[in-house]
Structures are given as C-alpha cells and as structure tokens.
Write a protein that holds these residues in place. Structure first.
Motif, PDB file in Angstrom:
ATOM      1  N   GLU A   1      -7.580  -0.795  -5.924  1.00  0.00           N
ATOM      2  CA  GLU A   1      -8.961  -0.326  -6.135  1.00  0.00           C
ATOM      3  C   GLU A   1      -9.403   0.644  -5.032  1.00  0.00           C
ATOM      4  N   LYS A   2      -8.951   0.369  -3.828  1.00  0.00           N
ATOM      5  CA  LYS A   2      -9.285   1.265  -2.708  1.00  0.00           C
ATOM      6  C   LYS A   2      -8.659   2.647  -2.951  1.00  0.00           C
TER       7      LYS A   2
ATOM      8  N   GLU B   1     -10.085   6.575  -3.528  1.00  0.00           N
ATOM      9  CA  GLU B   1      -9.575   7.665  -2.691  1.00  0.00           C
ATOM     10  C   GLU B   1      -9.037   8.830  -3.524  1.00  0.00           C
TER      11      GLU B   1
ATOM     12  N   GLU C   1       0.821  -1.216   0.000  1.00  0.00           N
ATOM     13  CA  GLU C   1       0.000   0.000   0.000  1.00  0.00           C
ATOM     14  C   GLU C   1       0.853   1.263   0.000  1.00  0.00           C
TER      15      GLU C   1
END
Ligand code: SF4
Length: 210
Positions: free
Chosen positions: A154-155, A159, A116
């Motif tokens: 995808e998150k 955002e 991330e």
C-alpha cells in the motif's frame, strides 16, 4: 483494532471484475514455482497476468536459475496464460539493503526489507507499463507476515500511483493447494526461504536436531 481481512478485500475486487466482465491487468511478483502455482490458477480467472521473477535475495546463481527454470516449466506444462519477465541475478541489491540485519531471525526486520525490495520492482514495472494492479505471491507462505506485505504494497502504491492488489493467498486453502500442485507437477520445493541467512539458520536447526 480489528485485523484486516485481505482475502475478503481481494474477493470484493474479483467480484467487481466478474460483474464487469472484463479482466484487469496484473503485474505479479513471484518467488518460486510452488508458491506461484496456486496464485496463477486462482488469479488467471480475473486478470491478464505478467509474472516478474525478481529475487536478488537468492543465495546463489545456481538456486536462482533452478527456481526460474522450474517456474518456466510449470507455466508451460500447466498452460497458464501468463507472460514472464525475467531479471538478471544481481544479489548486491539484496546485500546492500539488508546490511546490519544479517543476524536477524527469519520473519524479522531483514525479511521486511526483502519483501519491499521485491515488491518495489513490481510497483515500478507496473507503473511504467500501465498495469491496473501489482502484487506478490509472498503472502501464500505461512512463514511470511501478510500484514507487513500488504502494508508495504500500500505504501508503494501511493509512491508509484498504481493500485496494489491485497492478498493473503494462504487463505481459502491456498497453501494446501500449492502443495497439491507442486506434487502434481513434480516441482522443486526448496527447504529454506532463499537467502544465505535462511540457509544458515536451516542448517543450524538440522544440526541441533540431529
Ligand atoms: S529469510 Fe526469506 S524473506 Fe527473509 S530475508 Fe531471507 S530470503 Fe528474504
């Protein structure tokens, strides 16, 4: 629930780009030259690519510089038509984020945080500079969790309001091709993932098996 086929999803996007006859812009996070080799060869047909070498997870400046130098050499020698964005080695970002996960095994929570951290930089850069897509080369590794990588992508896409390019680059013999290209260009292929913990675990395995 059926497992998603990220390669098929990527195929659908590249088919649309081919039909449209116009390349899209892609901000591609890269971890090292061997993993990037196949990804560049494959994606250059469909995208105008900017590579982001952002890897604060590296265990030393020496390793960071080595991987960065190999990437630049590969791009020059293979003649891939890509731009490269380099970043300063700032490992404190990594250590702050993985605090409490030092003992996790490779492939566990620490790695998801690490994916991330790096993907976020690509999403940020892509959003700031108006790219069509962002993604990472990380899914080429058989040791990395493609479902997690895509889920994080995808998150971040939601955002940052930017499209994430789905990937599972090990498919279509991608991993095999990366090994062939690494041999062809004599690339440095590290035997540990990159962080100090992966090096520690690798050394422990060597000792156990010797
Ligand atoms: S093992 Fe690899 S992916 Fe996991 S935290 Fe270390 S460098 Fe990151």
């Amino acid at each position: 629930m059926n497992k998603r086929n990220y390669q098929k999803e990527l195929d659908e996007i590249t088919d649309r780009i081919t039909a449209d006859g116009r390349k899209q812009s892609l901000c591609l996070h890269v971890c090292c030259a061997p993993c990037s080799s196949y990804c560049m060869e494959y994606l250059c047909r469909y995208f105008d690519i900017t590579l982001l070498f952002f890897n604060p997870n590296m265990d030393s400046k020496e390793e960071y510089d080595k991987r960065q130098t190999e990437l630049i050499r590969l791009v020059e020698e293979a003649g891939f038509p890509v731009k490269i964005e380099l970043f300063r080695y700032e490992p404190e970002h990594f250590y702050e984020n993985v605090k409490g996960h030092e003992g996790d095994p490779e492939g566990g929570e620490r790695c998801f945080i690490c994916y991330e951290l790096r993907l976020k930089k690509a999403a940020e850069f892509a959003a700031e500079n108006g790219f069509d897509y962002f993604t990472t080369t990380l899914s080429i590794s058989p040791y990395k969790n493609a479902e997690k990588i895509n889920g994080i992508g995808e998150k971040l896409a939601l955002e940052y309001g930017i499209r994430h390019l789905p990937s599972d680059f090990k498919k279509k013999n991608g991993y095999k091709r990366s090994i062939e290209l690494s041999r062809e260009y004599g690339l440095y292929r590290q035997d540990y993932c990159g962080c100090v913990y992966s090096r520690r675990d690798k050394e422990r395995d060597y000792e156990k098996n010797s």
